[in-house]
Design an enzyme around this catalytic site. Structure first.
Site, PDB file in Angstrom:
ATOM      1  N   LYS A   5      55.623   7.162  28.626  1.00 55.38           N
ATOM      2  CA  LYS A   5      56.402   7.463  27.424  1.00 55.38           C
ATOM      3  C   LYS A   5      55.561   7.143  26.195  1.00 55.38           C
ATOM      4  O   LYS A   5      55.004   6.060  26.074  1.00 55.38           O
ATOM      5  CB  LYS A   5      57.680   6.614  27.432  1.00 55.38           C
ATOM      6  N   HIS A  30      56.743   7.337  22.981  1.00 56.40           N
ATOM      7  CA  HIS A  30      57.564   6.994  21.823  1.00 56.40           C
ATOM      8  C   HIS A  30      58.468   5.829  22.208  1.00 56.40           C
ATOM      9  O   HIS A  30      58.473   5.384  23.353  1.00 56.40           O
ATOM     10  CB  HIS A  30      58.407   8.198  21.382  1.00 56.40           C
TER      11      HIS A  30
END
Length: 217
Positions: free
Chosen positions: A103, A105
């Site tokens: 991921k 973010h």
């Protein structure tokens, strides 16, 4: 066969986790039976599965505190349910799992849940090992954690197959990485269970024929 092993195999069959037919394992081998933890789909089933893993954990590791790692995707629910079952037995262990894609973010990263600290011990919980492919993938992912030691792996079923060479896949993993691999049952327990049911005579024959070719030494 111990009664809990028969109970576990019956549970796998009734939940649709243990299936017979023609399947392809992650290793690429064509196999006559399949263990699919993804078929666990109710609260009662996942709770029961966690209890079996917790029993195996306590038989082998006692009250030793570790961190449970469940490889995405099937290992996630196993890690969660095993952690819950262990907590009911007085052992409160953290758990975590990986994302298939990191991921970029929010909090970011590849892991979800507890992040093991340097010096902590990790236990991998998986459904099965065929040729050891999934465990090697997990070790590659866990290698990004600083000074974390994997001390054991727990799986549902030891398929008693050879790995990349002639040895049993589980033995190859143990030799390569230096930690034991424990299973609740093995394929010969499944064969013994099936032999008590005449309707499974063909499945027993197919599994035995498969092991004659792909069984480890």
């Amino acid at each position: 066969m111990e009664s809990y092993k028969r109970e576990f195999i019956s549970f796998l069959e009734n939940a649709g986790v243990l299936k017979f037919g023609d399947f392809t394992a992650k290793s690429g081998r064509k196999i006559p039976y399949f263990i699919n933890a993804g078929m666990i789909k109710t609260g009662d089933e996942i709770a029961k599965l966690g209890e079996f893993y917790a029993r195996a954990y306590q038989e082998k590791l006692g009250k030793r505190p570790t961190v449970l790692y469940g490889p995405a995707y099937k290992g996630i629910s196993i890690a969660v349910s095993a952690a819950v079952a262990l907590s009911k037995e007085g052992l409160n262990v953290p758990f975590f799992f990986n994302r298939k894609e990191a991921k970029d973010h929010g909090e970011g990263g590849v892991f979800v849940g507890y992040v093991p600290q340097p010096g902590e011990e990790v236990v991998i919980v998986e459904d099965v090992i065929t040729a050891g492919t999934a465990i090697r993938e997990s070790m590659g992912i866990l290698s990004h954690l600083e000074r974390v030691k994997v001390v054991a792996t727990f799986i549902m079923v030891d398929r008693k197959e050879r790995g990349q060479g002639e040895k049993l896949a589980m033995q190859e993993v143990e030799d390569e990485f230096g930690f034991p691999v424990y299973s609740v049952v093995d394929v010969y327990d499944i064969i013994e269970y099936l032999e008590e049911k005449p309707e499974h005579a063909e499945n027993v024959a197919r599994i035995r024929n498969y092991l004659a070719v792909n069984g480890g030494k």
